[in-house]
Design a protein around this motif. Structure first.
Motif, PDB file in Angstrom:
ATOM      1  N   THR A   3       0.853  -1.184   0.000  1.00  0.00           N
ATOM      2  CA  THR A   3       0.000   0.000   0.000  1.00  0.00           C
ATOM      3  C   THR A   3       0.885   1.229   0.000  1.00  0.00           C
ATOM      4  OG1 THR A   3      -1.684  -1.180   1.216  1.00  0.00           O
ATOM      5  CG2 THR A   3      -1.810   1.205   1.245  1.00  0.00           C
ATOM      6  N   MET A   4       0.674   2.105  -0.956  1.00  0.00           N
ATOM      7  CA  MET A   4       1.485   3.306  -1.083  1.00  0.00           C
ATOM      8  C   MET A   4       0.625   4.534  -0.813  1.00  0.00           C
ATOM      9  SD  MET A   4       3.581   2.249  -4.555  1.00  0.00           S
ATOM     10  CE  MET A   4       2.961   3.721  -5.257  1.00  0.00           C
ATOM     11  N   ILE A   5       1.113   5.371   0.076  1.00  0.00           N
ATOM     12  CA  ILE A   5       0.422   6.627   0.365  1.00  0.00           C
ATOM     13  C   ILE A   5       0.937   7.736  -0.538  1.00  0.00           C
ATOM     14  CG2 ILE A   5      -0.044   8.368   2.139  1.00  0.00           C
ATOM     15  CD1 ILE A   5      -1.427   5.682   2.627  1.00  0.00           C
ATOM     16  N   THR A   6       2.250   7.792  -0.704  1.00  0.00           N
ATOM     17  CA  THR A   6       2.863   8.848  -1.511  1.00  0.00           C
ATOM     18  C   THR A   6       3.103   8.368  -2.937  1.00  0.00           C
ATOM     19  OG1 THR A   6       5.059   8.171  -0.799  1.00  0.00           O
ATOM     20  CG2 THR A   6       3.970   9.889   0.508  1.00  0.00           C
ATOM     21  N   ASN A   7       3.396   9.319  -3.795  1.00  0.00           N
ATOM     22  CA  ASN A   7       3.677   9.008  -5.198  1.00  0.00           C
ATOM     23  C   ASN A   7       5.058   8.386  -5.326  1.00  0.00           C
ATOM     24  OD1 ASN A   7       1.325  10.461  -5.521  1.00  0.00           O
ATOM     25  ND2 ASN A   7       2.320  12.275  -6.337  1.00  0.00           N
ATOM     26  N   ASN A   8       5.247   7.650  -6.426  1.00  0.00           N
ATOM     27  CA  ASN A   8       6.596   7.221  -6.782  1.00  0.00           C
ATOM     28  C   ASN A   8       6.848   7.653  -8.221  1.00  0.00           C
ATOM     29  OD1 ASN A   8       5.642   5.248  -8.594  1.00  0.00           O
ATOM     30  ND2 ASN A   8       5.821   3.603  -7.106  1.00  0.00           N
ATOM     31  N   THR A   9       7.908   7.170  -8.823  1.00  0.00           N
ATOM     32  CA  THR A   9       8.266   7.643 -10.164  1.00  0.00           C
ATOM     33  C   THR A   9       7.293   7.202 -11.251  1.00  0.00           C
ATOM     34  OG1 THR A   9       9.713   5.728 -10.436  1.00  0.00           O
ATOM     35  CG2 THR A   9      10.730   7.771  -9.634  1.00  0.00           C
ATOM     36  N   ASN A  10       6.504   6.137 -11.000  1.00  0.00           N
ATOM     37  CA  ASN A  10       5.598   5.613 -12.021  1.00  0.00           C
ATOM     38  C   ASN A  10       4.120   5.792 -11.712  1.00  0.00           C
ATOM     39  OD1 ASN A  10       7.747   4.602 -13.563  1.00  0.00           O
ATOM     40  ND2 ASN A  10       7.848   2.786 -12.267  1.00  0.00           N
ATOM     41  N   GLY A  13       0.264   7.837  -5.463  1.00  0.00           N
ATOM     42  CA  GLY A  13      -0.042   7.113  -4.233  1.00  0.00           C
ATOM     43  C   GLY A  13      -1.519   7.245  -3.886  1.00  0.00           C
ATOM     44  N   TRP A  14      -1.925   6.509  -2.847  1.00  0.00           N
ATOM     45  CA  TRP A  14      -3.346   6.505  -2.460  1.00  0.00           C
ATOM     46  C   TRP A  14      -3.858   7.884  -2.079  1.00  0.00           C
ATOM     47  CZ3 TRP A  14      -6.468   3.280  -4.261  1.00  0.00           C
ATOM     48  CH2 TRP A  14      -6.174   1.929  -4.379  1.00  0.00           C
ATOM     49  N   ALA A  15      -3.031   8.718  -1.467  1.00  0.00           N
ATOM     50  CA  ALA A  15      -3.494  10.057  -1.068  1.00  0.00           C
ATOM     51  C   ALA A  15      -3.874  10.885  -2.293  1.00  0.00           C
ATOM     52  CB  ALA A  15      -2.427  10.763  -0.234  1.00  0.00           C
ATOM     53  N   ALA A  16      -2.996  10.916  -3.296  1.00  0.00           N
ATOM     54  CA  ALA A  16      -3.281  11.675  -4.514  1.00  0.00           C
ATOM     55  C   ALA A  16      -4.476  11.095  -5.263  1.00  0.00           C
ATOM     56  CB  ALA A  16      -2.047  11.703  -5.423  1.00  0.00           C
ATOM     57  N   ILE A  17      -4.563   9.765  -5.307  1.00  0.00           N
ATOM     58  CA  ILE A  17      -5.679   9.117  -5.998  1.00  0.00           C
ATOM     59  C   ILE A  17      -7.002   9.437  -5.309  1.00  0.00           C
ATOM     60  CG2 ILE A  17      -6.716   6.857  -6.521  1.00  0.00           C
ATOM     61  CD1 ILE A  17      -3.801   5.835  -6.970  1.00  0.00           C
ATOM     62  N   ALA A  18      -7.035   9.312  -3.986  1.00  0.00           N
ATOM     63  CA  ALA A  18      -8.276   9.595  -3.250  1.00  0.00           C
ATOM     64  C   ALA A  18      -8.694  11.048  -3.421  1.00  0.00           C
ATOM     65  CB  ALA A  18      -8.087   9.263  -1.767  1.00  0.00           C
ATOM     66  N   LEU A  19      -7.746  11.971  -3.310  1.00  0.00           N
ATOM     67  CA  LEU A  19      -8.079  13.387  -3.491  1.00  0.00           C
ATOM     68  C   LEU A  19      -8.564  13.661  -4.912  1.00  0.00           C
ATOM     69  CD1 LEU A  19      -5.205  15.081  -1.472  1.00  0.00           C
ATOM     70  CD2 LEU A  19      -7.655  15.231  -0.979  1.00  0.00           C
ATOM     71  N   HIS A  20      -7.901  13.062  -5.901  1.00  0.00           N
ATOM     72  CA  HIS A  20      -8.294  13.263  -7.297  1.00  0.00           C
ATOM     73  C   HIS A  20      -9.752  12.872  -7.530  1.00  0.00           C
ATOM     74  CE1 HIS A  20      -8.824  11.850 -11.479  1.00  0.00           C
ATOM     75  NE2 HIS A  20      -8.083  12.880 -11.797  1.00  0.00           N
ATOM     76  N   MET A 182      -3.663   6.443 -12.007  1.00  0.00           N
ATOM     77  CA  MET A 182      -4.522   7.290 -11.173  1.00  0.00           C
ATOM     78  C   MET A 182      -5.665   6.470 -10.587  1.00  0.00           C
ATOM     79  SD  MET A 182      -5.046  10.031  -9.623  1.00  0.00           S
ATOM     80  CE  MET A 182      -3.926  11.290 -10.163  1.00  0.00           C
ATOM     81  N   ILE A 183      -5.693   5.183 -10.858  1.00  0.00           N
ATOM     82  CA  ILE A 183      -6.720   4.302 -10.300  1.00  0.00           C
ATOM     83  C   ILE A 183      -6.169   3.493  -9.138  1.00  0.00           C
ATOM     84  CG2 ILE A 183      -8.218   2.335 -10.794  1.00  0.00           C
ATOM     85  CD1 ILE A 183      -8.506   3.484 -13.647  1.00  0.00           C
ATOM     86  N   THR A 184      -4.958   2.980  -9.291  1.00  0.00           N
ATOM     87  CA  THR A 184      -4.362   2.183  -8.225  1.00  0.00           C
ATOM     88  C   THR A 184      -2.845   2.273  -8.271  1.00  0.00           C
ATOM     89  OG1 THR A 184      -4.157  -0.018  -7.261  1.00  0.00           O
ATOM     90  CG2 THR A 184      -4.474   0.091  -9.639  1.00  0.00           C
ATOM     91  N   PRO A 185      -2.220   2.360  -7.110  1.00  0.00           N
ATOM     92  CA  PRO A 185      -0.751   2.354  -7.068  1.00  0.00           C
ATOM     93  C   PRO A 185      -0.201   0.948  -6.853  1.00  0.00           C
ATOM     94  CG  PRO A 185      -1.563   2.995  -4.935  1.00  0.00           C
ATOM     95  CD  PRO A 185      -2.774   2.745  -5.818  1.00  0.00           C
ATOM     96  N   SER A 186      -0.941  -0.072  -7.285  1.00  0.00           N
ATOM     97  CA  SER A 186      -0.622  -1.450  -6.932  1.00  0.00           C
ATOM     98  C   SER A 186       0.662  -1.985  -7.542  1.00  0.00           C
ATOM     99  CB  SER A 186      -1.777  -2.378  -7.317  1.00  0.00           C
ATOM    100  OG  SER A 186      -1.978  -2.331  -8.717  1.00  0.00           O
ATOM    101  N   SER A 187       1.179  -1.324  -8.571  1.00  0.00           N
ATOM    102  CA  SER A 187       2.370  -1.853  -9.215  1.00  0.00           C
ATOM    103  C   SER A 187       3.329  -0.716  -9.530  1.00  0.00           C
ATOM    104  CB  SER A 187       1.993  -2.557 -10.521  1.00  0.00           C
ATOM    105  OG  SER A 187       3.141  -2.881 -11.245  1.00  0.00           O
ATOM    106  N   ASP A 188       4.606  -0.992  -9.385  1.00  0.00           N
ATOM    107  CA  ASP A 188       5.629  -0.029  -9.765  1.00  0.00           C
ATOM    108  C   ASP A 188       6.052  -0.191 -11.216  1.00  0.00           C
ATOM    109  OD1 ASP A 188       5.610   1.008  -7.244  1.00  0.00           O
ATOM    110  OD2 ASP A 188       7.371  -0.087  -6.560  1.00  0.00           O
TER     111      ASP A 188
END
Length: 192
Positions: A3-10, A13-20, A182-188
């Protein structure tokens, strides 16, 4: 799957996705509510819908400020290699325009209720009275802010439609990861 809260290079994260998606839902809902509330014949129902519209407007303003703060503190993922040079230059401008409209629209609504000679208080979700902006009340100012709010609403919804069409273009035509991230951060893993 971490589970990722913050963004990564690809991915976002969940915070940005939920806010979006929360902001998108409220923004579109506000447009529909604004469209309906001015066409209702019952004054009581119209008043209640206007108060609800103002409540969600203040919530939207707060969420957009939070989203911008989050964005400033978390770099956006890099665009996939499949994205062309022109789109790489215009994408930041489009996102800036979306943020600008998402701020300007609720602020113009707040200005509208602040200058209204009716002096009807704004009570977000009936929790407290929101103070008015320090603007002079007048019929002329109310007409100006009403027009600004109306034009911003229609321009904003047009921008949202273009944004959604661009995301769908990326997903179905270009088949890259722009929408998926922007739907899920499930994979890098970046999709091409």
């Amino acid at each position: 799957m971490a589970t990722m809260i913050t963004n990564n290079t690809n991915r976002y994260g969940w915070a940005a996705i939920a806010l979006h998606w929360l902001i998108a839902l409220i923004f579109i809902g506000q447009f529909a509510l604004g469209f309906i509330m001015v066409r209702i014949e019952s004054q009581r129902t119209a008043f209640e819908l206007i108060q609800l519209h103002k409540s969600f407007g203040f919530l939207l303003l707060g969420l957009v400020i939070l989203r911008i703060a989050w964005r400033l503190g978390n770099a956006a993922p890099a665009l996939p290699r499949s994205v062309g040079a022109l789109e790489r230059r215009t994408a930041p401008l489009a996102h800036f325009a979306l943020y600008a409209f998402q701020l300007a629209l609720p602020l113009s609504g707040w200005a509208l209720v602040s200058v209204s000679v009716l002096e009807i208080p704004s009570m977000p979700f009936n929790l407290f009275v929101m103070p008015n902006l320090p603007l002079a009340m007048s019929d002329a100012a109310e007409n100006i802010w009403a027009a600004a709010h109306w034009y911003l609403a229609y321009a904003g919804i047009a921008l949202v439609v273009l944004h959604a069409l661009a995301a769908l273009r990326h997903h179905f035509w270009l088949r890259d990861s722009v929408l998926v991230r922007m739907i899920t951060p499930s994979s890098d893993q970046e999709m091409e």
